[in-house]
Design an enzyme around this catalytic site. Structure first.
Site, mmCIF file in Angstrom:
data_model
loop_
_atom_site.group_PDB
_atom_site.id
_atom_site.type_symbol
_atom_site.label_atom_id
_atom_site.label_comp_id
_atom_site.label_asym_id
_atom_site.label_seq_id
_atom_site.Cartn_x
_atom_site.Cartn_y
_atom_site.Cartn_z
ATOM 1 N N LYS A 67 -106.258 71.658 -63.561
ATOM 2 C CA LYS A 67 -105.246 72.239 -62.664
ATOM 3 C C LYS A 67 -103.843 72.144 -63.260
ATOM 4 O O LYS A 67 -103.095 73.111 -63.255
ATOM 5 C CB LYS A 67 -105.251 71.530 -61.290
ATOM 6 C CG LYS A 67 -106.573 71.629 -60.543
ATOM 7 C CD LYS A 67 -106.505 70.944 -59.177
ATOM 8 C CE LYS A 67 -106.210 69.445 -59.238
ATOM 9 N NZ LYS A 67 -107.313 68.640 -59.778
ATOM 10 N N ARG A 74 -105.123 68.636 -50.067
ATOM 11 C CA ARG A 74 -106.328 67.902 -50.456
ATOM 12 C C ARG A 74 -107.157 67.493 -49.242
ATOM 13 O O ARG A 74 -108.236 66.937 -49.411
ATOM 14 C CB ARG A 74 -105.907 66.627 -51.185
ATOM 15 C CG ARG A 74 -106.213 66.595 -52.668
ATOM 16 C CD ARG A 74 -105.599 65.300 -53.181
ATOM 17 N NE ARG A 74 -106.065 64.857 -54.453
ATOM 18 C CZ ARG A 74 -105.466 65.131 -55.608
ATOM 19 N NH1 ARG A 74 -104.422 65.916 -55.651
ATOM 20 N NH2 ARG A 74 -105.914 64.599 -56.713
ATOM 21 N N ARG A 87 -107.832 61.174 -71.471
ATOM 22 C CA ARG A 87 -106.651 62.037 -71.628
ATOM 23 C C ARG A 87 -105.328 61.278 -71.708
ATOM 24 O O ARG A 87 -105.174 60.187 -71.175
ATOM 25 C CB ARG A 87 -106.619 63.116 -70.541
ATOM 26 C CG ARG A 87 -106.306 62.634 -69.163
ATOM 27 C CD ARG A 87 -106.440 63.804 -68.172
ATOM 28 N NE ARG A 87 -106.159 63.327 -66.825
ATOM 29 C CZ ARG A 87 -106.252 64.081 -65.736
ATOM 30 N NH1 ARG A 87 -106.615 65.336 -65.823
ATOM 31 N NH2 ARG A 87 -105.973 63.566 -64.559
ATOM 32 N N ARG A 147 -100.311 57.477 -70.824
ATOM 33 C CA ARG A 147 -101.607 57.572 -70.169
ATOM 34 C C ARG A 147 -101.409 57.163 -68.729
ATOM 35 O O ARG A 147 -100.754 56.151 -68.449
ATOM 36 C CB ARG A 147 -102.576 56.553 -70.802
ATOM 37 C CG ARG A 147 -103.596 57.164 -71.710
ATOM 38 C CD ARG A 147 -104.376 56.051 -72.418
ATOM 39 N NE ARG A 147 -104.510 56.398 -73.828
ATOM 40 C CZ ARG A 147 -105.488 57.152 -74.323
ATOM 41 N NH1 ARG A 147 -106.459 57.582 -73.548
ATOM 42 N NH2 ARG A 147 -105.519 57.446 -75.604
ATOM 43 N N ARG A 202 -112.067 59.151 -57.536
ATOM 44 C CA ARG A 202 -111.303 60.384 -57.262
ATOM 45 C C ARG A 202 -112.233 61.576 -57.076
ATOM 46 O O ARG A 202 -111.992 62.437 -56.241
ATOM 47 C CB ARG A 202 -110.295 60.631 -58.394
ATOM 48 C CG ARG A 202 -109.077 59.701 -58.282
ATOM 49 C CD ARG A 202 -108.408 59.416 -59.603
ATOM 50 N NE ARG A 202 -107.919 60.600 -60.265
ATOM 51 C CZ ARG A 202 -107.656 60.670 -61.579
ATOM 52 N NH1 ARG A 202 -107.847 59.606 -62.343
ATOM 53 N NH2 ARG A 202 -107.204 61.763 -62.098
HETATM 54 P P1 ADP Z 1 -106.040 64.481 -60.314
HETATM 55 O O1 ADP Z 1 -106.173 65.856 -59.747
HETATM 56 O O2 ADP Z 1 -106.379 64.411 -61.751
HETATM 57 O O3 ADP Z 1 -106.762 63.429 -59.504
HETATM 58 P P2 ADP Z 1 -103.271 64.144 -59.351
HETATM 59 O O4 ADP Z 1 -102.118 63.872 -60.220
HETATM 60 O O5 ADP Z 1 -103.313 65.441 -58.608
HETATM 61 O O6 ADP Z 1 -104.532 64.010 -60.310
HETATM 62 O O7 ADP Z 1 -103.424 62.976 -58.269
HETATM 63 C C1 ADP Z 1 -103.391 61.612 -58.622
HETATM 64 C C2 ADP Z 1 -103.505 60.739 -57.375
HETATM 65 O O8 ADP Z 1 -102.369 60.985 -56.512
HETATM 66 C C3 ADP Z 1 -104.712 61.025 -56.488
HETATM 67 O O9 ADP Z 1 -105.863 60.315 -56.910
HETATM 68 C C4 ADP Z 1 -104.212 60.557 -55.119
HETATM 69 O O10 ADP Z 1 -104.252 59.146 -55.001
HETATM 70 C C5 ADP Z 1 -102.753 60.969 -55.138
HETATM 71 N N1 ADP Z 1 -102.521 62.326 -54.579
HETATM 72 C C6 ADP Z 1 -102.039 63.414 -55.245
HETATM 73 N N2 ADP Z 1 -101.941 64.484 -54.432
HETATM 74 C C7 ADP Z 1 -102.384 64.058 -53.212
HETATM 75 C C8 ADP Z 1 -102.533 64.694 -51.949
HETATM 76 N N3 ADP Z 1 -102.229 66.004 -51.768
HETATM 77 N N4 ADP Z 1 -102.999 63.945 -50.911
HETATM 78 C C9 ADP Z 1 -103.313 62.652 -51.063
HETATM 79 N N5 ADP Z 1 -103.205 61.986 -52.232
HETATM 80 C C10 ADP Z 1 -102.742 62.675 -53.300
#
Ligand code: ADP
Ligand code: ZN
Length: 226
Positions: free
Chosen positions: A21, A96, A135, A168, A180
């Site tokens: 993404k 999400r 990554r 990282r 996740r």
């Molecule tokens: P990825 O898609 O690789 O998991 P992100 O950078 O989008 O990475 O998200 C990292 C972390 O940030 C998630 O595991 C969660 O804890 C938090 N997070 C990000 N966006 C949201 C969201 N919209 N709602 C709840 N938690 C979020």
């Protein structure tokens, strides 16, 4: 970019961690002048700055869980209030949960907007843990790399900008990646059906080459911004 007559484009990228993404959002940002809006990035900035929201989010993020809707929505609404988002936005990692999707619709409705397209990046789950766990990115320009899949051409030097510092994410390890993925399937994947019922869902096979996926996404986005 052509004149937008229906208000700024609001695009959503859906997909599990590791689906690409962020990579694709960055490419769309460059190509279409849209603004990438990543709640993960906003939350990491809040954690680094030690704000109340960041303090609430830190341990949840480290465990691979989802930060509360209230915290995420407050951060997102603040960002959406800034003037640059008038160019149109690519939401990366948001919404999400069903609650976030409803809140987004309500926020957009206030200015007569709605979601233009929700694009689901379809990937093979098994591959995602390996992708996420290896990554890292350039600290200077943000270019993404992977220990096995996409190392730098010269060890320790960014291909794109020549930078020598890399970072990282604290949550990019196998254990947290599994948590996740679970959170994605339990809470986020159901949004695919939500956007399908609204008639705005697009799906892309996201296991191929970055440039092929970018081309497929670009054709959807061109329709939204054209
Ligand atoms: P990825 O898609 O690789 O998991 P992100 O950078 O989008 O990475 O998200 C990292 C972390 O940030 C998630 O595991 C969660 O804890 C938090 N997070 C990000 N966006 C949201 C969201 N919209 N709602 C709840 N938690 C979020
Ligand atoms: Zn770089």
């Amino acid at each position: 970019m052509n004149e937008v007559t229906t208000g700024p484009a609001v695009l959503i990228l859906l997909g599990p961690p590791g689906a690409g993404k962020g990579t694709q959002a960055r490419l769309l940002e460059e190509r279409f002048g849209l603004i990438q809006l990543s709640t993960g990035d906003l939350l990491r900035a809040a954690v680094a700055a030690g704000t109340p929201a960041g303090r609430a989010a830190k341990s949840v993020m480290e465990a691979g869980g989802l930060v509360s809707d209230d915290t995420v929505l407050a951060i997102l609404a603040d960002r959406m209030a800034e003037p640059d988002v008038k160019a149109g936005v690519i939401l990366d990692g948001f919404p999400r949960t069903a609650g976030q999707a409803e809140a987004l619709d309500a926020l957009l409705a206030r200015t007569g907007q709605k979601v233009g397209a929700a694009i689901s990046l379809e990937v093979d789950d098994e591959a995602m843990v390996g992708r996420v766990a290896g990554r890292f990115s350039c600290a200077a320009c943000g270019e993404g790399y992977h220990d096995a899949g996409k190392p730098t051409a010269t060890a320790g030097t960014c291909d794109k900008c020549g930078g020598t510092a890399f970072k990282r994410r604290a949550d990019d390890n196998a254990e947290t990646a599994r948590a996740r993925l679970q959170a994605y399937h339990a809470q986020t994947a159901p949004l695919i059906a939500h956007y399908r019922s609204l008639g705005v869902l697009e799906s892309v096979d996201a296991m191929g080459a970055i440039t092929d996926i970018a081309a497929a996404l670009g054709s959807f986005v061109a329709r939204q911004t054209g």
